[in-house]
Enzyme design. Sequence first.
Site, PDB file in Angstrom:
ATOM      1  N   HIS A 242       0.974  -1.206  -0.084  1.00 16.64           N
ATOM      2  CA  HIS A 242       0.013  -0.078  -0.082  1.00 16.64           C
ATOM      3  C   HIS A 242       0.825   1.161  -0.122  1.00 16.64           C
ATOM      4  O   HIS A 242       2.113   1.155   0.687  1.00 16.64           O
ATOM      5  CB  HIS A 242      -0.889   0.001   1.316  1.00 16.64           C
ATOM      6  CG  HIS A 242      -1.908   0.992   1.340  1.00 16.64           C
ATOM      7  ND1 HIS A 242      -1.575   2.261   1.990  1.00 16.64           N
ATOM      8  CD2 HIS A 242      -3.219   0.946   1.256  1.00 16.64           C
ATOM      9  CE1 HIS A 242      -2.666   3.017   1.955  1.00 16.64           C
ATOM     10  NE2 HIS A 242      -3.741   2.228   1.530  1.00 16.64           N
TER      11      HIS A 242
ATOM     12  N   ASP B  19       3.097  -4.350   7.961  1.00 14.85           N
ATOM     13  CA  ASP B  19       1.870  -3.611   7.606  1.00 14.85           C
ATOM     14  C   ASP B  19       0.661  -4.742   8.055  1.00 14.85           C
ATOM     15  O   ASP B  19       0.461  -5.494   7.055  1.00 14.85           O
ATOM     16  CB  ASP B  19       1.690  -2.901   6.313  1.00 14.85           C
ATOM     17  CG  ASP B  19       0.470  -2.426   6.043  1.00 14.85           C
ATOM     18  OD1 ASP B  19      -0.505  -2.393   6.745  1.00 14.85           O
ATOM     19  OD2 ASP B  19       0.299  -1.781   4.887  1.00 14.85           O
TER      20      ASP B  19
ATOM     21  N   GLN C  68      -4.750  -4.989   6.905  1.00 15.81           N
ATOM     22  CA  GLN C  68      -5.615  -5.894   6.286  1.00 15.81           C
ATOM     23  C   GLN C  68      -5.685  -7.496   6.950  1.00 15.81           C
ATOM     24  O   GLN C  68      -6.446  -8.031   6.604  1.00 15.81           O
ATOM     25  CB  GLN C  68      -5.668  -6.028   4.732  1.00 15.81           C
ATOM     26  CG  GLN C  68      -5.504  -4.691   3.881  1.00 15.81           C
ATOM     27  CD  GLN C  68      -6.961  -4.292   3.900  1.00 15.81           C
ATOM     28  OE1 GLN C  68      -8.138  -5.002   4.134  1.00 15.81           O
ATOM     29  NE2 GLN C  68      -7.196  -3.020   3.619  1.00 15.81           N
TER      30      GLN C  68
ATOM     31  N   LYS D 169     -10.421  -0.791  10.490  1.00 15.69           N
ATOM     32  CA  LYS D 169     -10.319  -2.003   9.408  1.00 15.69           C
ATOM     33  C   LYS D 169     -10.998  -3.314  10.447  1.00 15.69           C
ATOM     34  O   LYS D 169     -11.094  -4.304   9.708  1.00 15.69           O
ATOM     35  CB  LYS D 169      -8.922  -2.408   9.025  1.00 15.69           C
ATOM     36  CG  LYS D 169      -8.205  -1.263   8.287  1.00 15.69           C
ATOM     37  CD  LYS D 169      -8.771  -1.142   7.040  1.00 15.69           C
ATOM     38  CE  LYS D 169      -7.641  -0.141   6.374  1.00 15.69           C
ATOM     39  NZ  LYS D 169      -8.049   0.301   4.916  1.00 15.69           N
TER      40      LYS D 169
ATOM     41  N   CYS E 101      -4.806   2.786  -3.605  1.00 11.72           N
ATOM     42  CA  CYS E 101      -3.479   3.049  -2.824  1.00 11.72           C
ATOM     43  C   CYS E 101      -2.448   2.117  -2.989  1.00 11.72           C
ATOM     44  O   CYS E 101      -1.697   1.847  -2.278  1.00 11.72           O
ATOM     45  CB  CYS E 101      -3.722   3.291  -1.312  1.00 11.72           C
ATOM     46  SG  CYS E 101      -4.814   4.772  -1.060  1.00 11.72           S
TER      47      CYS E 101
HETATM   48  N1  PMP Z   1      -1.956  -0.660   4.483  1.00 16.43           N
HETATM   49  C1  PMP Z   1      -2.776  -1.310   3.936  1.00 16.43           C
HETATM   50  C2  PMP Z   1      -2.601  -2.794   3.265  1.00 16.43           C
HETATM   51  C3  PMP Z   1      -4.096  -1.015   3.800  1.00 16.43           C
HETATM   52  O1  PMP Z   1      -5.108  -1.551   3.371  1.00 16.43           O
HETATM   53  C4  PMP Z   1      -4.425   0.275   4.385  1.00 16.43           C
HETATM   54  C5  PMP Z   1      -5.845   1.044   4.330  1.00 16.43           C
HETATM   55  N2  PMP Z   1      -6.189   1.190   3.004  1.00 16.43           N
HETATM   56  C6  PMP Z   1      -3.335   1.135   5.020  1.00 16.43           C
HETATM   57  C7  PMP Z   1      -1.973   0.304   5.053  1.00 16.43           C
HETATM   58  C8  PMP Z   1      -3.523   2.576   5.631  1.00 16.43           C
HETATM   59  O2  PMP Z   1      -4.313   2.510   6.651  1.00 16.43           O
HETATM   60  P1  PMP Z   1      -4.952   3.744   7.371  1.00 16.43           P
HETATM   61  O3  PMP Z   1      -5.520   4.702   6.277  1.00 16.43           O
HETATM   62  O4  PMP Z   1      -5.881   3.185   8.334  1.00 16.43           O
HETATM   63  O5  PMP Z   1      -3.743   4.438   8.093  1.00 16.43           O
END
Ligand code: PMP
Length: 417
Positions: free
Chosen positions: A134, A211, A214, A237, A375
């Site tokens: 991401h 990370d 998910q 999430k 993203c």
């Molecule tokens: N990493 C991954 C794999 C994600 O799916 C997301 C959220 N789409 C993020 C990081 C960022 O999370 P947040 O916007 O809650 O900081």
Amino acid sequence: MTSVLTAAAPLQTFDVERVRGEFPALQQTVHGHPLVYLDNGATTQKPNVVIESLERYYYLDNANVHRGVHELSERATDAYEGARETIRQFLHADTVKEIVYTSGTTEAINLVAYSYASRNIKSGDEILITEMEHHSNIVPWQMLCQQTGAELKVAPMNDNGELILEEYEKLLNPRTKLVGMVYVSNALGTINPVKQMVKMAHKVGAVTVVDGAQAVAHIPIDVKDLDCDFFAMSSHKVYGPTGMGALYGKERILEEMPPFQGGGDMIDYVSFEKTTFNKLPYKFEAGTPHIAGAVGFEAALKYVQNLGLGVISAHERGVLQYATQRILEIPGVRIIGTAGLKCSILSFVLNDVHPSDIGTILNLHGVAVRTGHHCAMPVMQHFDVPGTVRASIGLYNNREDIDIFIEALTRAKQMLT
Ligand code: PMP
């Protein structure tokens, strides 16, 4: 008010109909159709216990935390610190000193980049990430490389969206000082072998950042078993409030790191000549925190724990398999992300129809999906698509949701091709 902070009673088997009843947002209609919410990868809906915990906090306990001498401040502090203990248990960390509140995964990763990496990484060093990260686990490292002269390396994936482990291993070398890895890809659903990846990274002495954004709603997490140095997560999430998250870091490493931001709460003593910093984890928590967020986060984690992540993931796996099988009945569908080990995510394109056109028509049928690059633009570049339609499954989705989604998709196809 009844049982506001108590999570759902444990279930023998997973009763999805009962669970659906516990999420008020799911009870609405959208454009005249019952809502089918398949955008859980972006954010999850909140169960009553979470909403009620926030309500109760603001109705009764609202006060600033730490150092307060009055009843409400003590209650708010107990709730805030109690939530930290729940997060510790959820992640199986050794001590609450290793649990730092953040606004989410993004801030957690940035905290590591600014506080750990900017101090420990220099020109000539390498940072290794995967091709399926991401942007939150790409851009902070790119910015750091620009500042320090370090180099960003990327471990490739194959056309199923699986990391090529041999290539990953080849890229690890004594110059690799940090490895960032996504546990579950939000664009593809791929579950990475993070335990093995951490072990391989440690062999060359690199620090590892997982990370977990998910992963936490679908996979039981044990940071000690993973042996990762850092683990980032977001409350929203996993059925908790937005603007809240946590960074797990090994105590020994956090101890050595300077504060991230300066301000109230993160200090021990302040004078104009010299300031000393608070102990862990408060050293990293400047300013009035998101206290209600912590309360809701705790309620969400307890809710998920009570249902049981094993049971949840088995249920979701069944729904994902069903969705995968049904979508392949539609000619012209190309699934993006066909890894052997996957969870929650069904990303796809349909002929050369633009994903956002499909999303718009699905919305008219009450079906909520996400469209675009999610993203994860490098993933889109790999598969040579502008974006995908992404249906992402949460614990309350059932086969009927999938049937409605497939029906709406069939209609969208008729209109758009
Ligand atoms: N990493 C991954 C794999 C994600 O799916 C997301 C959220 N789409 C993020 C990081 C960022 O999370 P947040 O916007 O809650 O900081």
